[in-house]
Write an enzyme that holds these catalytic residues in place. Structure first.
Site, PDB file in Angstrom:
ATOM      1  N   HIS A 116       7.135   5.735   1.393  1.00  9.48           N
ATOM      2  CA  HIS A 116       7.910   4.572   0.938  1.00  9.48           C
ATOM      3  C   HIS A 116       8.787   4.946  -0.266  1.00  9.48           C
ATOM      4  O   HIS A 116       9.945   4.546  -0.357  1.00  9.48           O
ATOM      5  CB  HIS A 116       6.979   3.440   0.486  1.00  9.48           C
ATOM      6  CG  HIS A 116       6.102   2.886   1.557  1.00  9.48           C
ATOM      7  ND1 HIS A 116       4.738   3.056   1.568  1.00  9.48           N
ATOM      8  CD2 HIS A 116       6.394   2.159   2.661  1.00  9.48           C
ATOM      9  CE1 HIS A 116       4.226   2.439   2.619  1.00  9.48           C
ATOM     10  NE2 HIS A 116       5.204   1.903   3.306  1.00  9.48           N
ATOM     11  N   SER A 173       0.966   7.521   5.931  1.00 11.68           N
ATOM     12  CA  SER A 173       0.883   6.176   6.493  1.00 11.68           C
ATOM     13  C   SER A 173      -0.150   5.415   5.684  1.00 11.68           C
ATOM     14  O   SER A 173      -1.158   5.994   5.245  1.00 11.68           O
ATOM     15  CB  SER A 173       0.417   6.274   7.952  1.00 11.68           C
ATOM     16  OG  SER A 173      -0.099   5.036   8.383  1.00 11.68           O
ATOM     17  N   ALA A 220       0.861  -1.188   0.000  1.00 11.07           N
ATOM     18  CA  ALA A 220       0.000   0.000   0.000  1.00 11.07           C
ATOM     19  C   ALA A 220       0.898   1.239   0.000  1.00 11.07           C
ATOM     20  O   ALA A 220       0.799   2.117   0.858  1.00 11.07           O
ATOM     21  CB  ALA A 220      -0.961   0.003   1.181  1.00 11.07           C
ATOM     22  N   LEU A 221       1.778   1.265  -0.979  1.00 11.61           N
ATOM     23  CA  LEU A 221       2.891   2.222  -0.972  1.00 11.61           C
ATOM     24  C   LEU A 221       2.421   3.659  -1.191  1.00 11.61           C
ATOM     25  O   LEU A 221       1.521   3.923  -1.979  1.00 11.61           O
ATOM     26  CB  LEU A 221       3.889   1.843  -2.066  1.00 11.61           C
ATOM     27  CG  LEU A 221       4.457   0.425  -1.950  1.00 11.61           C
ATOM     28  CD1 LEU A 221       5.409   0.152  -3.115  1.00 11.61           C
ATOM     29  CD2 LEU A 221       5.163   0.209  -0.613  1.00 11.61           C
ATOM     30  N   ARG A 249      -2.175   3.456   6.803  1.00 11.53           N
ATOM     31  CA  ARG A 249      -3.419   3.431   7.593  1.00 11.53           C
ATOM     32  C   ARG A 249      -4.249   4.707   7.437  1.00 11.53           C
ATOM     33  O   ARG A 249      -5.416   4.724   7.825  1.00 11.53           O
ATOM     34  CB  ARG A 249      -3.104   3.199   9.082  1.00 11.53           C
ATOM     35  CG  ARG A 249      -2.654   1.775   9.369  1.00 11.53           C
ATOM     36  CD  ARG A 249      -2.603   1.484  10.856  1.00 11.53           C
ATOM     37  NE  ARG A 249      -2.409   0.069  11.104  1.00 11.53           N
ATOM     38  CZ  ARG A 249      -1.223  -0.510  11.345  1.00 11.53           C
ATOM     39  NH1 ARG A 249      -0.127   0.226  11.373  1.00 11.53           N
ATOM     40  NH2 ARG A 249      -1.140  -1.809  11.559  1.00 11.53           N
TER      41      ARG A 249
END
Ligand code: PAF
Length: 286
Positions: free
Chosen positions: A37, A185, A32-33, A187
């Site tokens: 990242h 993030s 879930a870049l 999330r």
């Protein structure tokens, strides 16, 4: 760009690079870049010959009631992003090849794993230390890249590398933020529109605390109180796991402000747990 799923094949491929004297830069991720990242990938590209990114949602770092099953997964999007960054290899193992039947060995870092996030998520850092050790043994990197957003994780990983004599350099890169300051993030994808708007309270709270400290306040208990008040004023904050001023190496809570400090926050916005931190240095004349 090659996709490798089998640990043994990844090891053989890395052995070959090592034999040819190529420097391997490694970015471990759970997929879930986002730009955070990708900033690690870009930094790795500047400093190494071969770039390997792992995508593995590591079940053993999630507690039973945590979000392992709903953790965002976007294999296609991740592949596209990594292709664009001209990554050499994605290592994407199956759970069964990382933790086959009969798996018994874990890496546990004492003390520093038990504070802050570790106090709330008891086996989390054991899961992280174990998978990172396995990934380092499989990928054989010269350098591995982590974001400062997960600051405690970077300290735990550095401790593993030091204690277990691993020949890997850990590079900690700055937290990448959205325009309004929210730390990127995977999330964040859980947040609805109003929660997303409310979530900027985390960074605001950290900045306000650092400004109070810079203005000369030395009572860390007072800073903690102000941080809690600031967070609780935001109705979307449904709970505070921790917020305050900590020693940046031991994660012990500080009573007096001096030297290198970690300002850190972990809160729940609705059901979503978000963390953030900033490091500051304060020189007080005694
Ligand atoms: O930071 C993460 O994404 C994970 O904790 C890591 C380092 C990839 C280990 O699963």
């Amino acid at each position: 760009m090659e996709i490798i799923r089998i640990p043994r094949i990844m090891q053989d491929t890395s052995d070959d690079y090592v034999l040819r004297g190529r420097k391997i830069g490694f970015v471990p991720t759970m997929g879930a870049l986002h730009e955070g990242h990708l900033s690690l990938v870009r930094r790795a590209k500047q400093e190494n010959d071969i770039i390997i990114v792992s995508i593995f949602v590591n079940p053993i770092q999630f507690g039973h009631s945590e979000d392992f099953y709903k953790y965002p997964r976007d294999i296609e999007g991740d592949n596209e992003k990594l292709q664009r960054e001209e990554v050499d290899i994605i290592f994407m193992p199956e759970i069964s090849s990382m933790y086959p039947e009969g798996f018994l060995t874990h890496v546990k870092v004492e003390k520093i794993s038990e504070r802050l996030c570790g106090a709330i998520r008891p086996d989390h850092f054991k899961g992280v230390a174990t998978v990172v050790t396995k990934l380092f043994n499989i990928v054989k990197p010269d350098r591995a890249y982590f974001g400062q957003k997960d600051y405690q994780q970077t300290v735990v990983v550095n401790q593993v590398v030091k204690d277990l004599d691993m020949d890997v350099e850990i590079i900690v890169c700055p937290t990448i933020r959205e325009r309004d300051g929210l730390a990127m993030s995977s999330r964040n994808a859980y947040l609805d529109k109003s929660q997303r708007e409310a979530s900027i309270v985390i960074y605001k709270c950290l900045i306000e605390a650092s400004e109070l400290i810079k203005s000369g306040i030395i009572d860390a208990g007072y800073i903690k109180k102000i941080m809690h008040e600031r967070l609780l004023k935001e109705p979307a904050v449904s709970g505070i796991d921790y917020a305050g001023v900590y020693d940046h190496t031991t994660f012990n809570e500080l009573s007096e402000i001096n030297g290198d400090l970690l300002l850190a926050v972990a809160v729940k916005i609705g059901e979503t747990r978000l963390i953030d931190n900033i490091l500051i240095n304060v020189k007080r004349k005694r």
